[in-house]
Design an enzyme around this catalytic site. Structure first.
Site, PDB file in Angstrom:
ATOM      1  N   ASP A 211       0.448  -1.439  -0.004  1.00 39.10           N
ATOM      2  CA  ASP A 211       0.113  -0.192  -0.006  1.00 39.10           C
ATOM      3  C   ASP A 211       0.573   0.730   0.070  1.00 39.10           C
ATOM      4  O   ASP A 211       0.662   2.435   0.177  1.00 39.10           O
ATOM      5  CB  ASP A 211      -0.953  -0.002   1.243  1.00 39.10           C
ATOM      6  CG  ASP A 211      -1.789   1.070   1.086  1.00 39.10           C
ATOM      7  OD1 ASP A 211      -2.265   0.955  -0.077  1.00 39.10           O
ATOM      8  OD2 ASP A 211      -2.655   1.657   2.021  1.00 39.10           O
ATOM      9  N   SER A 235      -7.149   4.632  -0.010  1.00 37.71           N
ATOM     10  CA  SER A 235      -7.475   3.497  -1.119  1.00 37.71           C
ATOM     11  C   SER A 235      -9.218   3.053  -1.126  1.00 37.71           C
ATOM     12  O   SER A 235      -9.579   3.138  -0.729  1.00 37.71           O
ATOM     13  CB  SER A 235      -6.579   2.519  -0.223  1.00 37.71           C
ATOM     14  OG  SER A 235      -5.209   2.854  -0.788  1.00 37.71           O
ATOM     15  N   GLN A 285      -4.644  -2.214  -7.096  1.00 36.22           N
ATOM     16  CA  GLN A 285      -5.485  -1.165  -6.403  1.00 36.22           C
ATOM     17  C   GLN A 285      -6.283   0.199  -7.468  1.00 36.22           C
ATOM     18  O   GLN A 285      -5.825   0.813  -8.175  1.00 36.22           O
ATOM     19  CB  GLN A 285      -4.783  -0.295  -5.107  1.00 36.22           C
ATOM     20  CG  GLN A 285      -5.174   0.646  -4.554  1.00 36.22           C
ATOM     21  CD  GLN A 285      -3.945   0.979  -3.687  1.00 36.22           C
ATOM     22  OE1 GLN A 285      -3.816   2.692  -4.050  1.00 36.22           O
ATOM     23  NE2 GLN A 285      -4.191   1.017  -2.336  1.00 36.22           N
TER      24      GLN A 285
END
Length: 298
Positions: A211, A235, A285
């Protein structure tokens, strides 16, 4: 002035403790708070803790090969995160788990994870990009020290805080300068000190690191940054596929690209290679990426 920064070993002990969820009851776990944390919980932390919770409910000979997570609300550093695991399926070769992460009884993330008994099979992979070796690149921290005058003062403490994951990139800190660049990034990363031999912890730390830097890839063609107050980013979902074994305390290459951005969202993809060129993980993502309007503008 005496240096009060934690040592690399202390940083890794703190990260290992952060990701090692506590068993409260059958399939119910609690993730600790980050020491000194404030504001929103880092999304990679919640993903990694959820993966550890799912792994604790699964036989050790079944290795996690994929996870798919949706962020619903920002987590708060003021409270620990509780993880409830549902054992959806245990077959001859695969097990599937669902995990709900919550704070104060309110869900902040849900995740599905699949586990697989290792078996032989057909094999091929993409080729690792040709970029400089990590030993030939400066550390991310040294570059941050040199670039501190480009950063708003309110972010100085965050910007210079020692981190348990070290990054080294051939294109350092391009996002600080407002340049419009291709939607591609490559960076080496590893834990700053040895982790030990627990493969579950190595996987959790890799999930934690996925991330980092990924969402910024879709902002590169536009020359904008949240650090300069130009973007609101978050996110929305996050997927990781674990292909093969690795060590998170040895250099791994994170190669990311962004095929699309629009309608307030940006799509990002990543491949993770070992130093000898094995593709060990893939990442995808989609994130929120909104342009902030200047106050008082027309």
């Amino acid at each position: 002035m005496q240096n009060t920064h934690p040592t690399p070993e202390e940083l890794i002990r703190a990260l290992s403790t952060l990701l090692d969820v506590e068993t409260l009851d059958t399939d119910l776990y609690r993730g600790p708070r980050k020491g000194g944390g404030s504001g929103r919980v880092f999304g990679g932390q919640v993903i990694a803790q959820a993966l550890m919770a799912a792994s604790k409910s699964t036989e050790l000979d079944r290795i996690p090969h994929s996870l798919h997570a949706y962020f619903m609300r920002p987590g708060s550093e003021d409270f620990p995160v509780v993880y409830r695991v549902m054992r959806d399926y245990d077959g001859g070769s695969f097990s599937t788990r669902r995990v709900i992460a919550q704070q104060l009884g309110v869900p902040i993330l849900n995740m599905a994870a699949s586990f697989h008994k290792l078996e032989p099979g057909l094999s091929h992979q993409d080729t690792m990009p040709d970029i400089p070796d990590p030993d030939d690149l400066p550390s991310d921290y040294s570059l941050r020290q040199k670039a501190i005058d480009l950063v708003p003062e309110k972010y100085h403490e965050f910007f210079l805080a020692p981190r348990p994951i070290e990054f080294r990139s051939p294109e350092p800190l391009a996002w600080l300068k407002g340049e419009k660049l291709p939607p591609v990034q490559n960076a080496w990363f590893r834990a700053v000190a040895p982790i030990g031999e627990d493969p579950q912890l190595h996987r959790a730390i890799l999930a934690y690191a996925t991330d980092m830097q990924l969402l910024g890839t879709c902002a590169r063609p536009h020359g904008l940054s949240w650090m300069r107050g130009e973007l609101m980013t978050a996110s929305l979902d996050h997927a990781v596929w674990l292909h093969d074994e690795f060590r998170a305390d040895e250099w791994l290459l994170y190669s990311t690209d962004s095929p699309w951005a629009g309608r307030g969202r940006g799509m990002n993809r990543g491949k993770i290679f070992t130093r000898d060129g094995r593709l060990v993980a893939s990442v995808a993502q989609e994130g929120l990426i909104r342009v902030m309007r200047a106050k008082g503008g027309a």
